[in-house]
Motif scaffolding. Sequence first.
Motif, PDB file in Angstrom:
ATOM      1  N   ILE A  50       0.870  -1.185   0.000  1.00  0.00           N
ATOM      2  CA  ILE A  50       0.000   0.000   0.000  1.00  0.00           C
ATOM      3  C   ILE A  50       0.899   1.224   0.000  1.00  0.00           C
ATOM      4  CG2 ILE A  50      -1.782   1.278   1.257  1.00  0.00           C
ATOM      5  CD1 ILE A  50      -2.510  -1.417   2.637  1.00  0.00           C
ATOM      6  N   ASN A  56      -4.867   7.114  -0.089  1.00  0.00           N
ATOM      7  CA  ASN A  56      -5.153   5.781   0.455  1.00  0.00           C
ATOM      8  C   ASN A  56      -5.606   5.812   1.912  1.00  0.00           C
ATOM      9  OD1 ASN A  56      -4.645   4.459  -1.944  1.00  0.00           O
ATOM     10  ND2 ASN A  56      -2.487   4.129  -1.475  1.00  0.00           N
ATOM     11  N   LYS A  68      -5.946  -0.384   0.341  1.00  0.00           N
ATOM     12  CA  LYS A  68      -5.856  -0.518  -1.118  1.00  0.00           C
ATOM     13  C   LYS A  68      -6.307  -1.932  -1.478  1.00  0.00           C
ATOM     14  CE  LYS A  68      -2.707  -0.038  -4.996  1.00  0.00           C
ATOM     15  NZ  LYS A  68      -1.308   0.170  -5.389  1.00  0.00           N
TER      16      LYS A  68
END
Length: 183
Positions: A50, A56, A68
């Motif tokens: 990620i 995110n 993610k």
Amino acid sequence: MLKQKTLKDSFSLSGKGLHTGLDLTVTFNPAPDNHGYKIQRIDVEGQPTIDAVADNVTETTRGTVLSKNGVKVSTVEHGMAALYALGIDNCLIQVNGPEFPILDGSAQYYAQEIERVGDERGTVGRPYGERHVVHVIQLEAHRHPRQHPLRHEVVHHEPQDHEYDQQFHQYPAASSQTGPYQL
């Protein structure tokens, strides 16, 4: 132009997860130029990664959660803060569970380990330019901002009570924050 920095060596920290109570280990590894901060869940099949970027962030209640493709990692803020504060631009972070260990609840142990292993410069310049440190200095007679010759912004201000209201309009998962402070 300053070159990007990474860690000279890897380090690991272990402890309990604040939200899960799991025994967790997080390992911070050197990474190449332009890598940024990436978190790899080594406990999940395929070991997905990620990117530690604002896009995110999916939750900020009692910790920062990055997600993610259905994979999450939480309580990352202290490790991220230490990396940024100590000028590290690129790092691969591996964690063996859904959150970083809470340790003492601060960035202290992360910062100590980053300083212990040291850093090294890459060959590529920082794409975002240089970071500026803002110092707030309390003086009675001066109230006008001045630019410090070492590129630090210095603000002279008399002590006053204030209230802050911080809004994160670009990132709906981040709630607004308010509170008192004194300068």
